[in-house]
Scaffold this active site. Structure first.
Site, PDB file in Angstrom:
ATOM      1  N   ARG A   1       2.996  -9.348  14.744  1.00  0.00           N
ATOM      2  CA  ARG A   1       2.734 -10.581  15.564  1.00  0.00           C
ATOM      3  C   ARG A   1       4.148 -11.403  15.309  1.00  0.00           C
ATOM      4  O   ARG A   1       4.215 -11.860  14.776  1.00  0.00           O
ATOM      5  CB  ARG A   1       1.871 -11.459  15.143  1.00  0.00           C
ATOM      6  CG  ARG A   1       0.094 -10.890  14.944  1.00  0.00           C
ATOM      7  CD  ARG A   1      -0.681 -12.299  13.609  1.00  0.00           C
ATOM      8  NE  ARG A   1      -0.586 -12.482  12.640  1.00  0.00           N
ATOM      9  CZ  ARG A   1      -0.857 -12.649  11.232  1.00  0.00           C
ATOM     10  NH1 ARG A   1      -2.128 -13.323  11.775  1.00  0.00           N
ATOM     11  NH2 ARG A   1      -0.577 -12.792  10.168  1.00  0.00           N
TER      12      ARG A   1
ATOM     13  N   VAL B   1       3.310  -0.481  11.232  1.00  0.00           N
ATOM     14  CA  VAL B   1       4.364   0.432  10.207  1.00  0.00           C
ATOM     15  C   VAL B   1       3.045   1.525  10.830  1.00  0.00           C
ATOM     16  O   VAL B   1       3.461   2.788  10.136  1.00  0.00           O
ATOM     17  CB  VAL B   1       4.080  -0.558   8.785  1.00  0.00           C
ATOM     18  CG1 VAL B   1       5.534  -1.334   9.134  1.00  0.00           C
ATOM     19  CG2 VAL B   1       3.092  -0.582   8.746  1.00  0.00           C
TER      20      VAL B   1
ATOM     21  N   TYR C   1      -9.337   1.161  -1.038  1.00  0.00           N
ATOM     22  CA  TYR C   1      -8.756  -0.120  -1.578  1.00  0.00           C
ATOM     23  C   TYR C   1      -7.095  -0.032  -2.364  1.00  0.00           C
ATOM     24  O   TYR C   1      -6.150   0.297  -2.898  1.00  0.00           O
ATOM     25  CB  TYR C   1      -8.677  -1.793  -1.098  1.00  0.00           C
ATOM     26  CG  TYR C   1      -7.438  -2.578  -1.316  1.00  0.00           C
ATOM     27  CD1 TYR C   1      -6.956  -3.058  -0.890  1.00  0.00           C
ATOM     28  CD2 TYR C   1      -7.393  -3.268  -2.724  1.00  0.00           C
ATOM     29  CE1 TYR C   1      -5.217  -4.037  -0.333  1.00  0.00           C
ATOM     30  CE2 TYR C   1      -6.214  -4.641  -3.223  1.00  0.00           C
ATOM     31  CZ  TYR C   1      -5.570  -4.302  -2.020  1.00  0.00           C
ATOM     32  OH  TYR C   1      -3.804  -5.440  -1.990  1.00  0.00           O
TER      33      TYR C   1
HETATM   34  C1  8X3 Z   1      -4.703  -8.019  -3.830  1.00  0.00           C
HETATM   35  C2  8X3 Z   1      -5.085  -8.258  -5.363  1.00  0.00           C
HETATM   36  O1  8X3 Z   1      -7.662  -8.166  -6.744  1.00  0.00           O
HETATM   37  O2  8X3 Z   1      -8.017  -9.377  -4.506  1.00  0.00           O
HETATM   38  O3  8X3 Z   1      -3.679  -6.834  -4.108  1.00  0.00           O
HETATM   39  O4  8X3 Z   1      -7.278  -6.721  -5.073  1.00  0.00           O
HETATM   40  S1  8X3 Z   1      -7.328  -7.925  -5.701  1.00  0.00           S
END
Ligand code: 8X3
Length: 262
Positions: A40, A66, A158
């Site tokens: 952005r 990226v 994640y």
């Molecule tokens: C962010 C922290 O604990 O919400 O990376 O995954 S958490």
């Protein structure tokens, strides 16, 4: 005594908001020359006067996703001469998408997280570090996460991307052995940014619950940790800093409104 970053070039990815923007501001206070990128560009342009006011020697911003390897290589290799000798790289660009059981998860979300958090970080690192090696000078600071230390339910991908960030930093540090280039991973727990809003695709009610009845870390807390690591004396290398708010002891042990949930 710590080192001075006055007039040094600090490059921060994903600098349009949250930890990235706060980090740019902290380095600006140290009189650094701030090189910032994000998807952005309008947000970066709005940040520029604030950075100059905070004390930045100079600010140069550009649009960059990226995830786009050609764009990363092309843009970084054609930076103006005055901006090419990057002293500190902060690999901040990253995101989470969804909080869903792995076997039910949206594969598009996986791609976005892996492409940004792992491959994007690699592309930028690959484009920046050779010049640091040639100058025998530099510092790479990666944004990891508590999620890279301990996986939590519905966050497998994640968490895996952040575990990868930790190992990539460890590997890079070893590969840079024999040079004066340093590598640090700064790994926060809950930080109040648009992280949860991005994770839940704008579902603000759900996002707000993440930080409900808790005093989370602020982007400034993390930014100050990053600048602390960057200003250690040249012979000191901070490997990993894991930081959380007082109410968070790990991804599971959290006190909200005086009640600890385990
Ligand atoms: C962010 C922290 O604990 O919400 O990376 O995954 S958490």
């Amino acid at each position: 005594m710590g080192i001075s970053l006055k007039d040094k070039i600090v490059f921060i990815t994903g600098a349009s908001g949250g930890i990235g923007a706060a980090t740019a501001t902290e380095f600006a206070k140290l009189g650094a020359r701030i090189l910032i990128c994000a998807r952005r560009l309008d947000k970066l342009k709005a940040l520029k006067p604030e950075l100059l006011k905070a004390g930045a020697a100079e600010v140069f911003s550009f649009e960059l996703d990226v995830r786009d390897r050609d764009e990363v290589e092309g843009t970084i290799s054609t930076l103006p001469d005055a901006w090419r000798d990057i002293d500190v790289l902060v690999n901040n660009a990253g995101l989470s998408r969804g909080l869903v059981k792995l076997y039910e998860d949206d594969i598009e979300d996986w791609e976005e997280m892996i492409d940004t958090n792992i491959k994007g970080l690699l592309y930028v690192t690959r484009a920046v570090v050779p010049r640091m090696v040639a100058r025998n000078h530099g510092h790479v600071i990666n944004l990891g996460s508590i999620a890279g230390h301990m996986v939590y339910p519905n966050g497998a991908v994640y968490c895996a991307t952040k575990a990868a960030v930790g190992f990539l930093g460890d590997g890079l540090r070893i590969d840079l052995n024999g040079t004066d280039v340093r590598v640090t991973s700064v790994d926060p727990g809950m930080v109040e940014t648009d992280f949860a809003s991005v994770r839940f695709r704008g579902d603000e009610t759900r996002a707000a619950k993440t930080y409900e009845n808790i005093d989370p870390l602020t982007p400034e807390d993390v930014a100050e940790t990053i600048t602390w690591a960057a200003t250690r004396p040249a012979h000191v290398q901070i490997h990993t800093i894991l930081l959380t708010c007082v109410a968070q002891r790990n991804p599971y042990v959290i006190t909200r409104g005086g009640k600890t949930r385990v």
